[in-house]
Scaffold this active site. Structure first.
Site, PDB file in Angstrom:
ATOM      1  N   LYS A 113       0.832  -1.213   0.000  1.00 53.74           N
ATOM      2  CA  LYS A 113       0.000   0.000   0.000  1.00 53.74           C
ATOM      3  C   LYS A 113       0.862   1.256   0.000  1.00 53.74           C
ATOM      4  O   LYS A 113       0.544   2.232  -0.668  1.00 53.74           O
ATOM      5  CB  LYS A 113      -0.952  -0.002   1.198  1.00 53.74           C
ATOM      6  N   LYS A 196      -6.137 -10.836  -6.344  1.00 56.31           N
ATOM      7  CA  LYS A 196      -7.268 -11.184  -5.475  1.00 56.31           C
ATOM      8  C   LYS A 196      -8.416 -10.179  -5.663  1.00 56.31           C
ATOM      9  O   LYS A 196      -8.164  -9.008  -5.984  1.00 56.31           O
ATOM     10  CB  LYS A 196      -6.823 -11.234  -4.010  1.00 56.31           C
ATOM     11  N   LYS A 199     -11.579  -4.691  -2.653  1.00 54.06           N
ATOM     12  CA  LYS A 199     -12.382  -3.481  -2.679  1.00 54.06           C
ATOM     13  C   LYS A 199     -11.594  -2.316  -3.261  1.00 54.06           C
ATOM     14  O   LYS A 199     -12.158  -1.348  -3.712  1.00 54.06           O
ATOM     15  CB  LYS A 199     -12.851  -3.144  -1.259  1.00 54.06           C
TER      16      LYS A 199
HETATM   17  P1  TYM Z   1     -10.732  -6.787   5.147  1.00 57.06           P
HETATM   18  O1  TYM Z   1     -11.753  -5.845   5.663  1.00 57.06           O
HETATM   19  O2  TYM Z   1      -9.904  -6.354   3.975  1.00 57.06           O
HETATM   20  O3  TYM Z   1     -11.411  -8.155   4.719  1.00 57.06           O
HETATM   21  C1  TYM Z   1     -12.311  -8.868   5.554  1.00 57.06           C
HETATM   22  C2  TYM Z   1     -12.071 -10.356   5.399  1.00 57.06           C
HETATM   23  O4  TYM Z   1     -12.228 -10.777   4.037  1.00 57.06           O
HETATM   24  C3  TYM Z   1     -11.098 -11.545   3.640  1.00 57.06           C
HETATM   25  N1  TYM Z   1     -10.866 -11.329   2.194  1.00 57.06           N
HETATM   26  C4  TYM Z   1     -10.769 -12.315   1.281  1.00 57.06           C
HETATM   27  N2  TYM Z   1     -10.828 -13.662   1.398  1.00 57.06           N
HETATM   28  C5  TYM Z   1     -10.703 -14.386   0.259  1.00 57.06           C
HETATM   29  N3  TYM Z   1     -10.518 -13.830  -0.977  1.00 57.06           N
HETATM   30  C6  TYM Z   1     -10.445 -12.492  -1.131  1.00 57.06           C
HETATM   31  N4  TYM Z   1     -10.280 -11.963  -2.347  1.00 57.06           N
HETATM   32  C7  TYM Z   1     -10.570 -11.668   0.036  1.00 57.06           C
HETATM   33  N5  TYM Z   1     -10.544 -10.333   0.235  1.00 57.06           N
HETATM   34  C8  TYM Z   1     -10.729 -10.138   1.564  1.00 57.06           C
HETATM   35  C9  TYM Z   1      -9.954 -10.997   4.459  1.00 57.06           C
HETATM   36  O5  TYM Z   1      -8.882 -11.912   4.545  1.00 57.06           O
HETATM   37  C10 TYM Z   1     -10.634 -10.761   5.795  1.00 57.06           C
HETATM   38  O6  TYM Z   1     -10.680 -11.945   6.555  1.00 57.06           O
HETATM   39  N6  TYM Z   1      -7.002  -6.310   8.453  1.00 57.06           N
HETATM   40  C11 TYM Z   1      -8.314  -6.882   8.226  1.00 57.06           C
HETATM   41  C12 TYM Z   1      -9.365  -6.393   9.194  1.00 57.06           C
HETATM   42  C13 TYM Z   1      -9.083  -6.647  10.651  1.00 57.06           C
HETATM   43  C14 TYM Z   1      -9.146  -7.906  11.303  1.00 57.06           C
HETATM   44  C15 TYM Z   1      -8.891  -7.621  12.678  1.00 57.06           C
HETATM   45  C16 TYM Z   1      -9.355  -9.208  10.871  1.00 57.06           C
HETATM   46  C17 TYM Z   1      -8.806  -5.702  11.593  1.00 57.06           C
HETATM   47  N7  TYM Z   1      -8.705  -6.265  12.826  1.00 57.06           N
HETATM   48  C18 TYM Z   1      -8.876  -8.645  13.608  1.00 57.06           C
HETATM   49  C19 TYM Z   1      -9.347 -10.230  11.814  1.00 57.06           C
HETATM   50  C20 TYM Z   1      -9.095  -9.941  13.179  1.00 57.06           C
HETATM   51  C21 TYM Z   1      -8.774  -6.492   6.847  1.00 57.06           C
HETATM   52  O7  TYM Z   1      -8.346  -5.512   6.298  1.00 57.06           O
HETATM   53  O8  TYM Z   1      -9.781  -7.286   6.339  1.00 57.06           O
END
Ligand code: TYM
Length: 333
Positions: A113, A196, A199
């Site tokens: 990023k 992947k 968003k």
């Molecule tokens: P975030 O908000 O980007 O995504 C939420 C969840 O979706 C999963 N994900 C995917 N899985 C499979 N294929 C994809 N293309 C794909 N895109 C997204 C992500 O792996 C995630 O599980 N840093 C985290 C948010 C967070 C978090 C936490 C997660 C903050 N604190 C504590 C777990 C525990 C994030 O940006 O996810």
């Protein structure tokens, strides 16, 4: 004792997408029946990208509505907003103080990023993001963290921080494991099947959104990039587009990839994409309708989140006070 689960999702966009749903959110729903589940809308993490206050507010509510719509049940799960529980920031600071600069600098999400936007436009919050995430998790002492593949490194850091804290200051934290389902750990973009689904993709043409109309999603699936050849067979290296659609179809139908392949012997990509479009949109249609329904009653959503915050806070503040005490900080008498 029932094992505990915690996970989180950022409210950074108008809708969650199919990668979120298959990679993580479906597991959230499933784990509710076997585990003590805590699910958090991580609004503070969303401040690391540019903030439009009116939009952020709307997206936080839409996130809650979508989580309820997919089947998160506030009677079974503690559903809450990160900023409602200040212990997240407080423990985040503690972790910032036991994380090495080099260690934080090795986080690939930060590197990607920050490279994209350049050092001057990269905020410090993006650098410390994984320590806040570690706090989100460790405050609740979970055994499992259901996420997609892109979060693996953050969970590894979380485990390292838990172990480091425990060995320096006493056994305070449960060391959690990532719960990553191999078959759906990385759902790919339909237009760029080697990246992947995300968003933050430059175009949403390859991103299936939960809140998009069924018609829009049918169109996106029918125009998914496929590969040369015409056989519907799973081959990630040579046929990333078809393989991605096969993974999606298998995950949603619960059928094996092999049995789906067998259905399309002698047929072409067109028939297959038509069927994938149908099965995906029929799964998402009720979710969209339910989410739109929840959004009609903002107060009801706020009430659910407020109750969730209360329950979360009780657990989080207990962990935080043990942490402070272990560090030698004096309690306020
Ligand atoms: P975030 O908000 O980007 O995504 C939420 C969840 O979706 C999963 N994900 C995917 N899985 C499979 N294929 C994809 N293309 C794909 N895109 C997204 C992500 O792996 C995630 O599980 N840093 C985290 C948010 C967070 C978090 C936490 C997660 C903050 N604190 C504590 C777990 C525990 C994030 O940006 O996810």
């Amino acid at each position: 004792m029932t094992e505990r689960v915690l996970s989180g999702i950022q409210p950074t966009h108008d809708s969650f997408h199919l990668g979120n749903y298959l990679g993580a959110l479906r597991q959230w729903v499933e784990l509710q029946s076997t585990h003590d589940t805590y699910y958090c809308i991580v609004d503070l993490h969303a401040l690391t990208v540019e903030v439009d206050p009116a939009l952020l507010r709307k997206r936080i509510l839409a996130s809650a509505a979508q989580l309820l719509a997919i089947g998160i049940d506030p009677k079974k799960s503690t559903l809450f907003i990160q900023s409602h529980v200040p212990a997240h920031n407080q423990l985040g600071w503690v972790f910032e103080c036991i994380t090495g600069f080099g260690e934080a600098n090795r986080m690939t999400q930060f590197k990607d990023k920050s490279q994209k936007s350049g050092t001057d436009r990269t905020v410090v919050g993006l650098f410390t993001y994984p320590m806040l995430q570690a706090a989100d998790i460790l405050l609740y002492q979970p055994e499992l963290v259901p996420v997609g593949e892109d979060q693996r490194q953050h969970i590894e850091l979380t485990r390292d921080l838990a172990q480091r804290f425990n060995s320096r200051f006493g056994e305070v934290f449960t060391v959690p494991g990532a719960h990553i389902l191999k078959s759906t750990a990385k759902i790919m973009d339909l237009q760029e099947p080697t990246s992947k689904m995300s968003k933050s993709a430059t175009s949403l043409a390859g991103v299936i959104e939960l809140l998009d109309t069924p018609e829009a999603n049918v169109k996106k699936i029918k125009s998914a990039v496929t590969d040369t050849g015409r056989d519907v067979t799973f081959d990630e290296a040579n046929k990333p587009g078809i393989s991605n659609l096969l993974s999606i179809c298998s995950a949603i139908s619960g059928r094996t990839v092999a049995s789906i392949e067998a259905d399309y012997v002698g047929k072409g990509y067109g028939d297959f994409k038509k069927d994938v479009a149908e099965i995906v949109t029929e799964t998402l249609r009720p979710i969209r309708e339910a989410a739109l329904g929840y959004l009609h009653d903002e107060q009801a959503l706020l009430d659910i989140l407020s109750e969730g915050a209360q329950r979360a806070e009780a657990v989080a503040s207990k962990t935080l006070s043990i942490v402070y005490k272990s560090l030698g900080l004096l309690p306020r008498s």
